[in-house]
Design a protein around this motif. Structure first.
Motif, PDB file in Angstrom:
ATOM      1  N   GLU A 284     -12.731  21.854   8.660  1.00  0.00           N
ATOM      2  CA  GLU A 284     -14.075  22.332   8.302  1.00  0.00           C
ATOM      3  C   GLU A 284     -14.586  23.333   9.336  1.00  0.00           C
ATOM      4  OE1 GLU A 284     -16.719  19.062   7.768  1.00  0.00           O
ATOM      5  OE2 GLU A 284     -15.836  18.491   5.849  1.00  0.00           O
ATOM      6  N   GLU A 285     -14.371  23.038  10.618  1.00  0.00           N
ATOM      7  CA  GLU A 285     -14.821  23.945  11.681  1.00  0.00           C
ATOM      8  C   GLU A 285     -14.118  25.289  11.563  1.00  0.00           C
ATOM      9  OE1 GLU A 285     -14.229  21.976  15.405  1.00  0.00           O
ATOM     10  OE2 GLU A 285     -15.594  20.349  14.878  1.00  0.00           O
ATOM     11  N   ASP A 286     -12.815  25.272  11.287  1.00  0.00           N
ATOM     12  CA  ASP A 286     -12.073  26.528  11.128  1.00  0.00           C
ATOM     13  C   ASP A 286     -12.611  27.318   9.939  1.00  0.00           C
ATOM     14  OD1 ASP A 286     -10.516  25.872  13.295  1.00  0.00           O
ATOM     15  OD2 ASP A 286      -8.752  25.299  12.118  1.00  0.00           O
TER      16      ASP A 286
ATOM     17  N   MET B 278       0.844  -1.199   0.000  1.00  0.00           N
ATOM     18  CA  MET B 278       0.000   0.000   0.000  1.00  0.00           C
ATOM     19  C   MET B 278       0.878   1.248   0.000  1.00  0.00           C
ATOM     20  SD  MET B 278      -3.299  -0.357   2.223  1.00  0.00           S
ATOM     21  CE  MET B 278      -4.556  -1.460   1.714  1.00  0.00           C
ATOM     22  N   ARG B 279       0.498   2.186  -0.820  1.00  0.00           N
ATOM     23  CA  ARG B 279       1.281   3.408  -0.985  1.00  0.00           C
ATOM     24  C   ARG B 279       0.842   4.467   0.020  1.00  0.00           C
ATOM     25  NH1 ARG B 279       0.897   8.018  -3.893  1.00  0.00           N
ATOM     26  NH2 ARG B 279      -1.049   7.516  -4.918  1.00  0.00           N
ATOM     27  N   ARG B 280       1.813   5.065   0.672  1.00  0.00           N
ATOM     28  CA  ARG B 280       1.543   6.155   1.615  1.00  0.00           C
ATOM     29  C   ARG B 280       1.206   7.432   0.854  1.00  0.00           C
ATOM     30  NH1 ARG B 280       0.506   3.411   5.918  1.00  0.00           N
ATOM     31  NH2 ARG B 280       2.200   2.117   6.638  1.00  0.00           N
ATOM     32  N   LEU B 281       0.538   8.334   1.546  1.00  0.00           N
ATOM     33  CA  LEU B 281       0.132   9.600   0.943  1.00  0.00           C
ATOM     34  C   LEU B 281       1.323  10.487   0.609  1.00  0.00           C
ATOM     35  CD1 LEU B 281      -2.814  10.557   3.314  1.00  0.00           C
ATOM     36  CD2 LEU B 281      -2.990   9.989   0.889  1.00  0.00           C
ATOM     37  N   SER B 282       1.209  11.180  -0.501  1.00  0.00           N
ATOM     38  CA  SER B 282       2.185  12.207  -0.863  1.00  0.00           C
ATOM     39  C   SER B 282       1.494  13.561  -0.735  1.00  0.00           C
ATOM     40  CB  SER B 282       2.658  12.008  -2.308  1.00  0.00           C
ATOM     41  OG  SER B 282       1.594  12.302  -3.211  1.00  0.00           O
ATOM     42  N   ARG B 283       2.268  14.607  -0.803  1.00  0.00           N
ATOM     43  CA  ARG B 283       1.705  15.959  -0.759  1.00  0.00           C
ATOM     44  C   ARG B 283       0.710  16.150  -1.905  1.00  0.00           C
ATOM     45  NH1 ARG B 283       2.657  20.835   1.419  1.00  0.00           N
ATOM     46  NH2 ARG B 283       2.099  22.643   0.161  1.00  0.00           N
ATOM     47  N   ASP B 284       1.055  15.636  -3.071  1.00  0.00           N
ATOM     48  CA  ASP B 284       0.192  15.762  -4.236  1.00  0.00           C
ATOM     49  C   ASP B 284      -1.150  15.060  -4.003  1.00  0.00           C
ATOM     50  OD1 ASP B 284      -0.181  16.707  -6.940  1.00  0.00           O
ATOM     51  OD2 ASP B 284       0.038  14.621  -7.594  1.00  0.00           O
ATOM     52  N   ASP B 285      -1.114  13.879  -3.392  1.00  0.00           N
ATOM     53  CA  ASP B 285      -2.353  13.156  -3.088  1.00  0.00           C
ATOM     54  C   ASP B 285      -3.268  13.996  -2.198  1.00  0.00           C
ATOM     55  OD1 ASP B 285      -1.486  10.797  -4.412  1.00  0.00           O
ATOM     56  OD2 ASP B 285      -0.499  10.076  -2.587  1.00  0.00           O
ATOM     57  N   VAL B 286      -2.680  14.597  -1.176  1.00  0.00           N
ATOM     58  CA  VAL B 286      -3.473  15.364  -0.206  1.00  0.00           C
ATOM     59  C   VAL B 286      -4.026  16.638  -0.844  1.00  0.00           C
ATOM     60  CG1 VAL B 286      -3.450  16.538   2.032  1.00  0.00           C
ATOM     61  CG2 VAL B 286      -2.177  14.406   1.740  1.00  0.00           C
ATOM     62  N   THR B 287      -3.219  17.335  -1.618  1.00  0.00           N
ATOM     63  CA  THR B 287      -3.710  18.580  -2.221  1.00  0.00           C
ATOM     64  C   THR B 287      -4.802  18.312  -3.256  1.00  0.00           C
ATOM     65  OG1 THR B 287      -1.889  18.611  -3.822  1.00  0.00           O
ATOM     66  CG2 THR B 287      -1.598  19.903  -1.806  1.00  0.00           C
ATOM     67  N   LYS B 288      -4.734  17.175  -3.937  1.00  0.00           N
ATOM     68  CA  LYS B 288      -5.801  16.812  -4.879  1.00  0.00           C
ATOM     69  C   LYS B 288      -7.090  16.469  -4.138  1.00  0.00           C
ATOM     70  CE  LYS B 288      -2.987  15.121  -8.691  1.00  0.00           C
ATOM     71  NZ  LYS B 288      -2.534  13.927  -9.424  1.00  0.00           N
ATOM     72  N   ALA B 289      -6.965  15.770  -3.022  1.00  0.00           N
ATOM     73  CA  ALA B 289      -8.137  15.315  -2.271  1.00  0.00           C
ATOM     74  C   ALA B 289      -8.750  16.427  -1.420  1.00  0.00           C
ATOM     75  CB  ALA B 289      -7.753  14.139  -1.373  1.00  0.00           C
ATOM     76  N   ILE B 290      -7.914  17.366  -0.975  1.00  0.00           N
ATOM     77  CA  ILE B 290      -8.378  18.439  -0.088  1.00  0.00           C
ATOM     78  C   ILE B 290      -7.937  19.777  -0.673  1.00  0.00           C
ATOM     79  CG2 ILE B 290      -8.443  19.266   2.299  1.00  0.00           C
ATOM     80  CD1 ILE B 290      -7.164  16.512   3.060  1.00  0.00           C
ATOM     81  N   PRO B 291      -8.656  20.260  -1.679  1.00  0.00           N
ATOM     82  CA  PRO B 291      -8.273  21.536  -2.290  1.00  0.00           C
ATOM     83  C   PRO B 291      -8.273  22.664  -1.254  1.00  0.00           C
ATOM     84  CG  PRO B 291     -10.008  20.444  -3.554  1.00  0.00           C
ATOM     85  CD  PRO B 291      -9.851  19.690  -2.276  1.00  0.00           C
ATOM     86  N   GLY B 292      -7.258  23.491  -1.320  1.00  0.00           N
ATOM     87  CA  GLY B 292      -7.191  24.628  -0.414  1.00  0.00           C
ATOM     88  C   GLY B 292      -6.624  24.311   0.955  1.00  0.00           C
ATOM     89  N   ALA B 293      -6.184  23.064   1.178  1.00  0.00           N
ATOM     90  CA  ALA B 293      -5.598  22.720   2.477  1.00  0.00           C
ATOM     91  C   ALA B 293      -4.284  23.476   2.658  1.00  0.00           C
ATOM     92  CB  ALA B 293      -5.351  21.221   2.565  1.00  0.00           C
ATOM     93  N   ASP B 294      -4.068  23.968   3.875  1.00  0.00           N
ATOM     94  CA  ASP B 294      -2.822  24.686   4.145  1.00  0.00           C
ATOM     95  C   ASP B 294      -1.685  23.697   4.422  1.00  0.00           C
ATOM     96  OD1 ASP B 294      -3.138  23.816   6.788  1.00  0.00           O
ATOM     97  OD2 ASP B 294      -3.911  25.734   7.471  1.00  0.00           O
ATOM     98  N   ASP B 295      -0.470  24.217   4.497  1.00  0.00           N
ATOM     99  CA  ASP B 295       0.705  23.358   4.682  1.00  0.00           C
ATOM    100  C   ASP B 295       0.648  22.557   5.975  1.00  0.00           C
ATOM    101  OD1 ASP B 295       1.794  24.158   2.273  1.00  0.00           O
ATOM    102  OD2 ASP B 295       3.072  25.704   3.165  1.00  0.00           O
ATOM    103  N   VAL B 296       0.125  23.149   7.034  1.00  0.00           N
ATOM    104  CA  VAL B 296       0.051  22.456   8.326  1.00  0.00           C
ATOM    105  C   VAL B 296      -0.897  21.265   8.224  1.00  0.00           C
ATOM    106  CG1 VAL B 296      -0.649  22.683  10.738  1.00  0.00           C
ATOM    107  CG2 VAL B 296       0.651  24.515   9.653  1.00  0.00           C
ATOM    108  N   THR B 297      -2.057  21.480   7.626  1.00  0.00           N
ATOM    109  CA  THR B 297      -3.031  20.398   7.481  1.00  0.00           C
ATOM    110  C   THR B 297      -2.464  19.280   6.607  1.00  0.00           C
ATOM    111  OG1 THR B 297      -4.866  21.940   7.736  1.00  0.00           O
ATOM    112  CG2 THR B 297      -5.368  19.822   6.702  1.00  0.00           C
ATOM    113  N   ILE B 298      -1.815  19.659   5.517  1.00  0.00           N
ATOM    114  CA  ILE B 298      -1.211  18.667   4.630  1.00  0.00           C
ATOM    115  C   ILE B 298      -0.185  17.842   5.394  1.00  0.00           C
ATOM    116  CG2 ILE B 298       0.273  18.361   2.603  1.00  0.00           C
ATOM    117  CD1 ILE B 298      -1.143  20.930   1.476  1.00  0.00           C
TER     118      ILE B 298
END
Length: 86
Positions: free
Chosen positions: A70-72, A1-21
Motif C-alpha cells: 500500500e505504501e509503495d 487447513m489449506r495453504r495459499l495458492s497463487r490463485d488465492d492471492v491474486t483473487k484477494a489482492i488484485p494487481g499484486a506483482d509476482d514478488v508480493t505474491i
C-alpha cells in the motif's frame, strides 16, 4: 487447513506483482490467515476495540507485506505522471 495458492492471492489482492505474491505464499499462511490480515488492514481499530490481540505470526507477516505494498502504491500515486520527454 489449506495453504495459499497463487490463485488465492491474486483473487484477494488484485494487481499484486509476482514478488508480493511469492512473499505472501512464502509465509506459509492459509486462506483464513490472509483474510484475517486483510481485516486487520481494513479495520484495525474495531478489531482492537473487540479486545482481539494484535496480529501475530503469519498474519502479522502478511499485514507487513500488504502495508508495504500500500505504501509503495501511495508513493507511486504521489509522484504523478512521468514528464513527457518529447
Amino acid at each position: 487447513m489449506r495453504r495459499l495458492s497463487r490463485d488465492d492471492v491474486t483473487k484477494a489482492i488484485p494487481g499484486a506483482d509476482d514478488v508480493t505474491i511469492a512473499e505472501v505464499i512464502g509465509t506459509g499462511a492459509t486462506v483464513d490467515e490472509l483474510a484475517e490480515a486483510q481485516a486487520w488492514l481494513a479495520n484495525d481499530e474495531p478489531m482492537i476495540n473487540d479486545l482481539r490481540p494484535l496480529a501475530q505470526g503469519r498474519v502479522r507477516e502478511i499485514v507487513d507485506i500488504l502495508s508495504e505494498l500500500e505504501e509503495d502504491g501511495e508513493a507511486d500515486a504521489d509522484a504523478g505522471p512521468a514528464p513527457n520527454p518529447g
